[in-house]
Write an enzyme that holds these catalytic residues in place. Sequence first.
Site, short mmCIF file in Angstrom:
data_model
loop_
_atom_site.label_atom_id
_atom_site.label_comp_id
_atom_site.label_asym_id
_atom_site.label_seq_id
_atom_site.Cartn_x
_atom_site.Cartn_y
_atom_site.Cartn_z
N CYS A 1 0.82 -1.22 0.00
CA CYS A 1 0.00 0.00 0.00
C CYS A 1 0.86 1.27 0.00
CB CYS A 1 -0.94 0.00 1.20
SG CYS A 1 -1.95 -1.48 1.29
N HIS B 1 -9.39 3.22 -1.47
CA HIS B 1 -7.99 2.80 -1.34
C HIS B 1 -7.59 1.83 -2.47
CE1 HIS B 1 -4.19 1.80 0.33
NE2 HIS B 1 -4.56 0.81 1.13
N1 COA Z 1 -17.26 1.88 3.87
C1 COA Z 1 -18.55 2.13 3.53
N2 COA Z 1 -19.28 1.27 2.83
C2 COA Z 1 -18.70 0.13 2.43
C3 COA Z 1 -17.37 -0.18 2.74
C4 COA Z 1 -16.65 0.74 3.50
N3 COA Z 1 -15.40 0.50 3.83
N4 COA Z 1 -17.06 -1.38 2.22
C5 COA Z 1 -18.16 -1.80 1.60
N5 COA Z 1 -19.14 -0.88 1.72
C6 COA Z 1 -20.50 -0.98 1.22
C7 COA Z 1 -20.48 -1.40 -0.23
O1 COA Z 1 -20.58 -0.28 -1.10
C8 COA Z 1 -21.72 -2.26 -0.31
O2 COA Z 1 -22.83 -1.42 -0.41
P1 COA Z 1 -24.06 -1.82 -1.35
O3 COA Z 1 -24.56 -3.14 -0.80
O4 COA Z 1 -25.03 -0.69 -1.18
O5 COA Z 1 -23.49 -1.95 -2.72
C9 COA Z 1 -21.79 -2.93 1.05
O6 COA Z 1 -21.08 -2.05 1.93
C10 COA Z 1 -21.16 -4.30 1.09
O7 COA Z 1 -19.92 -4.22 0.43
P2 COA Z 1 -19.02 -5.46 0.10
O8 COA Z 1 -17.94 -5.02 -0.83
O9 COA Z 1 -19.88 -6.63 -0.31
O10 COA Z 1 -18.40 -5.76 1.54
P3 COA Z 1 -17.48 -6.92 1.95
O11 COA Z 1 -18.00 -7.41 3.25
O12 COA Z 1 -17.26 -7.92 0.85
O13 COA Z 1 -16.08 -6.18 2.18
C11 COA Z 1 -14.52 -5.20 3.68
C12 COA Z 1 -15.96 -5.20 3.18
C13 COA Z 1 -14.37 -4.11 4.72
C14 COA Z 1 -14.21 -6.58 4.32
C15 COA Z 1 -13.56 -4.97 2.48
O14 COA Z 1 -13.87 -3.73 1.89
C16 COA Z 1 -12.12 -5.01 2.92
O15 COA Z 1 -11.52 -6.09 2.99
N6 COA Z 1 -11.49 -3.86 3.18
C17 COA Z 1 -10.09 -3.79 3.61
C18 COA Z 1 -9.18 -3.73 2.40
C19 COA Z 1 -7.76 -3.84 2.82
O16 COA Z 1 -7.36 -4.69 3.62
N7 COA Z 1 -6.87 -2.99 2.26
C20 COA Z 1 -5.48 -3.00 2.58
C21 COA Z 1 -5.25 -2.26 3.84
S1 COA Z 1 -3.66 -2.55 4.55
#
Ligand code: COA
Length: 379
Positions: free
Chosen positions: A82, A325
């Site tokens: 990242c 991100h």
């Molecule tokens: N903030 C706000 N809304 C979010 C969101 C967030 N961070 N992440 C997802 N949403 C929303 C999506 O838009 C979706 O909305 P919708 O149903 O209206 O379309 C809903 O929440 C579900 O999203 P989805 O992508 O199916 O969620 P998920 O459970 O598969 O994934 C996380 C969510 C947080 C687990 C995933 O975004 C993630 O792994 N994030 C971390 C990424 C990471 O590790 N980056 C490196 C950092 S070191």
Amino acid sequence: MTYIAGSYTTKFGELWERDLRSLGIEAIEGALKDANIELKDIDALYVANMAASRLSGQDHIGSLIASELGIDVPAYHIESACASGGVAVRLGHLDILSGESKNILVLGVEKMTDISNSGVTAALSGASDEEWEAFYGATFPSLYAMIAREHMRKFGTTREQLALCSVKNHAFGSKNPHAQFPFEITTEQVLDASPVADPLGLLDCSPISDGASAIVLSKEKKSDVKIISSAQAQDTISLHKRNDITELTATVKAANKAFHSAGLNRNNIDIVELHDCFSIAEILAYEDLGFAKKGEGGKLIESGKTGPGGSLPVNTSGGLKACGHPVGATGVKQIAELASQLSGSAGARQISKNLKYGLAHNVGGSGGTAVVHILAKVG
Ligand code: COA
């Protein structure tokens, strides 16, 4: 001396109709236009990208973008998880300082949403220690959740203080048309969101995003914003090898080096873009960058100082949480945001016309790499 001659950031989000190269080219064309520099005057291309190999089956990204542009200058692919974007900016800056190049294009790009979230999670886990973390199922949300638990135990940091980081970043992001989530959220929504890795819930996490950001670096004074210091530091890739997981020591080292070389202290900084991959990461960054004493990051977010109207605005782009991100793009976008704010061209999210110094902080993995840049507005 290295000036930020121009910058451009694409929309961040789930961009189904876009691919890696179209995002990259849009950002580059926008940055060149903003800098008023022609492609023929570019001496080198640095492309930050973490995971195209796994997410799009594409390696050799430097060559890909150079050939799309039709240029034959040296083209480098920079991978530092990242922190790829921040490292690419730093290497472009050093290239200019070395006297080798006069104008450099730095692009950060990532296309993450074409495969399932579990596939992306597995790809992102490649930035952790494969043998001792990823192999046992430790994902980045879970690694940062362990850090959060320990910070709460040791310093009394509360769940509400973590939530306030996300609320603040969405408040800023609501003014950014390029943000993935350009809307406000409340503390209650953060606390009630689905759990991801306790104590972190959905709204404590940066999302999975597509997007690109590009900047043009120039030896000549083509703008009023320059890089006055650039520092990078490393730490162990895995958490279990650290004595204390409530500090990202790479951030502490990079920040101290950057302030020392700029000849500035923390009070000189007017605006910050920092690496809030998870809400706890923002609390750690306050402390590790030296804006709060150890253990008092929670109090800083509560004070409102880093939020809208505060004296040290942090993440006016919306940060990783609300802006999104796309991992390789993030470190470049941070510099682009600071350059816009310092030059007074940030539009609806312009904090003030009297900003002089900005700090960008970009982290790879759970702190194995950290990069800090300090930018200044010159007369
Ligand atoms: N903030 C706000 N809304 C979010 C969101 C967030 N961070 N992440 C997802 N949403 C929303 C999506 O838009 C979706 O909305 P919708 O149903 O209206 O379309 C809903 O929440 C579900 O999203 P989805 O992508 O199916 O969620 P998920 O459970 O598969 O994934 C996380 C969510 C947080 C687990 C995933 O975004 C993630 O792994 N994030 C971390 C990424 C990471 O590790 N980056 C490196 C950092 S070191």
